[in-house]
Structure formats: C-alpha cells, structure tokens
Design a protein around this motif. Structure first.
Motif, mmCIF file in Angstrom:
data_model
loop_
_atom_site.group_PDB
_atom_site.id
_atom_site.type_symbol
_atom_site.label_atom_id
_atom_site.label_comp_id
_atom_site.label_asym_id
_atom_site.label_seq_id
_atom_site.Cartn_x
_atom_site.Cartn_y
_atom_site.Cartn_z
ATOM 1 N N GLN A 235 0.817 -1.217 0.000
ATOM 2 C CA GLN A 235 0.000 0.000 0.000
ATOM 3 C C GLN A 235 0.850 1.266 0.000
ATOM 4 O OE1 GLN A 235 -2.447 -0.587 3.542
ATOM 5 N NE2 GLN A 235 -4.086 -1.487 2.294
ATOM 6 N N HIS B 228 -13.386 9.019 -5.021
ATOM 7 C CA HIS B 228 -12.556 8.082 -5.774
ATOM 8 C C HIS B 228 -11.954 8.725 -7.022
ATOM 9 C CE1 HIS B 228 -16.747 7.761 -7.162
ATOM 10 N NE2 HIS B 228 -16.195 7.645 -8.369
ATOM 11 N N VAL C 15 -5.750 7.931 -7.761
ATOM 12 C CA VAL C 15 -6.421 6.732 -7.238
ATOM 13 C C VAL C 15 -7.857 6.726 -7.758
ATOM 14 C CG1 VAL C 15 -7.044 5.404 -5.180
ATOM 15 C CG2 VAL C 15 -5.020 6.896 -5.143
ATOM 16 N N TRP D 109 -11.762 4.528 -8.806
ATOM 17 C CA TRP D 109 -12.855 3.789 -8.156
ATOM 18 C C TRP D 109 -12.458 2.360 -7.802
ATOM 19 C CZ3 TRP D 109 -17.264 3.667 -5.668
ATOM 20 C CH2 TRP D 109 -18.156 2.601 -5.797
ATOM 21 N N GLY E 36 -10.411 -0.167 -6.354
ATOM 22 C CA GLY E 36 -9.324 -0.017 -5.407
ATOM 23 C C GLY E 36 -8.538 -1.277 -5.120
ATOM 24 N N HIS E 37 -9.083 -2.441 -5.467
ATOM 25 C CA HIS E 37 -8.386 -3.700 -5.199
ATOM 26 C C HIS E 37 -9.166 -4.821 -5.881
ATOM 27 C CE1 HIS E 37 -5.985 -6.676 -3.005
ATOM 28 N NE2 HIS E 37 -7.108 -7.336 -2.784
ATOM 29 N N THR F 253 -12.872 2.211 -3.935
ATOM 30 C CA THR F 253 -12.440 3.408 -3.221
ATOM 31 C C THR F 253 -13.639 4.302 -2.933
ATOM 32 O OG1 THR F 253 -10.412 3.288 -4.550
ATOM 33 C CG2 THR F 253 -10.781 5.306 -3.273
ATOM 34 N N ARG G 190 -13.932 0.866 0.879
ATOM 35 C CA ARG G 190 -12.723 1.290 1.590
ATOM 36 C C ARG G 190 -12.697 2.808 1.543
ATOM 37 N NH1 ARG G 190 -8.046 -1.700 -1.247
ATOM 38 N NH2 ARG G 190 -6.731 -0.418 0.077
ATOM 39 N N GLY H 278 -12.053 6.662 1.049
ATOM 40 C CA GLY H 278 -11.626 7.379 -0.135
ATOM 41 C C GLY H 278 -10.996 8.727 0.154
ATOM 42 N N ALA I 229 -3.973 3.536 -0.154
ATOM 43 C CA ALA I 229 -4.439 2.896 -1.379
ATOM 44 C C ALA I 229 -3.533 1.729 -1.745
ATOM 45 C CB ALA I 229 -4.471 3.911 -2.520
ATOM 46 N N ASP I 230 -4.122 0.744 -2.410
ATOM 47 C CA ASP I 230 -3.373 -0.373 -2.972
ATOM 48 C C ASP I 230 -2.473 0.170 -4.080
ATOM 49 O OD1 ASP I 230 -2.533 -2.604 -4.501
ATOM 50 O OD2 ASP I 230 -4.372 -3.716 -4.086
ATOM 51 N N CYS J 126 -2.767 2.521 -8.193
ATOM 52 C CA CYS J 126 -2.363 3.927 -8.199
ATOM 53 C C CYS J 126 -1.636 4.194 -9.515
ATOM 54 C CB CYS J 126 -1.453 4.252 -7.019
ATOM 55 S SG CYS J 126 -2.247 4.062 -5.397
#
Length: 337
Positions: free
Chosen positions: A27, A59, A83, A85, A87-88, A110, A114, A116, A124-125, A129
């Motif tokens: 992260q 996001h 970053v 929408w 997110g992972h 995001t 999680r 934002g 953020a992951d 990014c």
C-alpha cells in the motif's frame, strides 16, 4: 487527518478527525491534494449501491506519496499519483485471470467499501495507483480518474461508429465528448429539457448538435452513451440508433428500465452496461489525455463544503466537474493545517 464521512445512507456528510493511517504491505499513504466529486458518491450517500458505513467517499483522488508500504516498487516519496474507483481485486478469480478485473468476484471500491479521498490522507493499494498526465494541474486531473475513465470505457464499448450521442451532459460527457471529437467523430449532446447553458457548453467543446433528451438529432446515431441514471432513457435511446447500433449504459446505478417494443431492439441493436474499469483502461486513457487537446472544466470547493458540492451535482447546477480541496498538510509530519 481530517475527513468528511458518511455515517449511514441519507445522512449528510460530517467532518471527522482521525489518526493518520499507516500503509500496510503493498500500500501507499497518499496526501490528498484534490478529489473529484462523482455521481457515484451520491449513490453511496443515498444507499443505492453496496458500501460499508461509516465510510469516507471519494474516488477521483490526486495526491503525493507520503509513505511506501512493504513490498511496493515503482513509486517514490513525493510522486504525484491518482487513485480511481476500483481499489483492489482478488487477482485469482476467473475474471481477473482473463483480463476482466473490472468484473472481479471480490473487489474493493475506493470511497465505498474502503475509505476514499474526501480527506487529507488516504491509504491505497499501490497496484491501483497511477501516474497522471503531466499537462494537467492537480485539480484538472481529478475528474480524469472516474468521469474520464468510465467515459473512456463506455466509448470503447460503443465501437468505431462515427456518430456518437451523449445523453446526460455532465462531468463524464464533457470529457469524453472532447476525446470523440479529437477522434474525428460527430458528437451529439443531449441535456435536461430547457438547459440551454449545458447545450451551449457542449457546442463549445466541439459537439455538432446539442438539444434536450426529448428531441431527435438530425442524424441517426451509431451509438448512444447514457450517463444520466434514468432508466427511461434506454428505450428512448434505442429509437435513435441505427440498425446494429449500440446503447451503452455508463452509470453504476440507474432507475428501472421500462418495457418497450421488441421492434425497437430488433435489427441487431444492442444494450450494454459499463462495470467499473481496468488498469488497462487507465493507462490507455491517460495516454490519450496526454496526446489530445483534452481539458477539464472544474469548480473547486473546500473539503468541508462536500455537502454543498454534492447538492450542486444532484440538482444539475454544475458545469463540468466539482473538485474538493482538502486543507494543506505538512508532508513530513503528516499533520493538517
């Protein structure tokens, strides 16, 4: 850190203060410079899409890397990143393994599942990014991260047709209209009834025609992209596209689509939906944004006026995109000022 938080659906955002979070493995800790306000944030606030509450929305995040978690490579302290929408993703479901991570079975989003960017800091992951095009200021880059990305995915799903209709001329449409014009397509803009200001705005961006959503354009369309969350626009759009044409629903939430005659769908017309985005969407779109004459039209608000910005978006009182500006932070100390 300072943030604007939604405690539960149908409640106004409230200002909260929390300890600055630390990045875990994989992260980044990002100091937020600007965060766009998206219609999806309204859907989170209204409980219309899955979210976990309380949550910090936002996001369309632009910020600088403040801290790098274990195992992260390819980023530097102070680097500007965006970053979006998505997110992972899990990385191992059938969709992730077939280059369709936007359909991941176990995604995180995001500003919904999680925290934002309506805040001074966000974790953020790092895999989600992105470096942003150099030619955009921090504020102008923020709408690219959802309005731009979703518009780009919708345009790609529309195919190669030369006549494109954009129904609902807000943040996404004002960006993707410019991309389509740059691609030498004819763009037809549809706005709320009587919104002559939005119609003039669309023409100023290169649209060859602009009118109300109840009007017919002067030519048959190859595809229609619907950005307004109104299900009744789907059957209406079907009557505007040629045989073999496509209607692309670009929102994450839409009211119910009413029944319509099969004849309006016949002759191989298609209705498609856009779900989230992929990392490839981001890299390809940012390349286009850097090469084209794209510009974003923005209106800024202090972070603590997030409710005002959302109300302006809800009532259609914005031209272009709203962007929140958090209070300035001391990158070294991680404090707010």
């Amino acid at each position: 850190m300072v943030a604007m938080q939604i405690d539960a659906p149908h409640q106004a955002l409230r200002r909260v203060e929390r300890p600055v979070p630390r990045p875990g493995s994989g992260q980044l800790l990002i100091g937020v410079i600007a965060c766009g306000v998206c219609r999806t944030d309204l859907h989170v606030a209204d409980g219309e899409i899955p979210a976990r509450y309380p949550v910090i929305p936002g996001h369309e995040i632009v910020g600088h890397v403040l801290e790098i978690g274990a195992g992260v490579e390819g980023f530097d302290i102070g680097q500007r990143v965006g970053v979006p929408w998505l997110g992972h993703t899990c990385g191992h479901c059938s969709y992730c393994l077939s280059d369709r991570e936007n359909l991941c079975d176990a995604p995180e989003f995001t500003g919904a599942t999680r925290d934002g960017g309506y805040a001074t800091h966000v974790v953020a992951d790092a895999h989600f990014c992105f470096a942003l095009p150099e030619g955009f200021s921090d504020v102008d880059a923020a709408p690219l991260l959802c309005a731009g990305l979703i518009g780009w995915r919708a345009l790609r799903l529309a195919g190669e047709g030369g006549r494109i209709g954009l129904i609902g001329f807000g943040a996404a449409a004002h960006i993707i209209a410019q991309v389509a014009v740059w691609q030498s397509r004819e763009v037809y803009a549809f706005t709320r009834d009587g919104d002559t200001q939005a119609q003039a705005f669309a023409r100023s961006l290169g649209c060859c025609w602009a009118g109300a959503s109840t009007q017919r354009p002067p030519a048959e369309l190859d595809a229609a992209l619907i950005f307004a969350p109104v299900g009744a626009l789907v059957p209406a759009a079907l009557t505007l596209v040629r045989k073999g044409g496509r209607v692309v629903c670009a929102g994450i939430h839409m009211s119910d689509i009413p029944s319509f005659p099969y004849a309006d769908l016949w002759e191989e017309r298609q209705i498609l939906s856009v779900a989230n985005l992929t990392r490839e969407d981001a890299t390809s779109f940012f390349e286009i944004a850097a090469r084209s004459d794209l510009r974003t039209i923005t209106e800024t608000f202090p972070l603590e006026q997030a409710n005002v910005a959302l109300d302006r978006l809800r009532t259609g009182a914005l031209t272009g995109a709203a962007v929140l500006i958090p209070p300035r932070i001391d990158a070294a100390a991680g404090s707010h000022g």
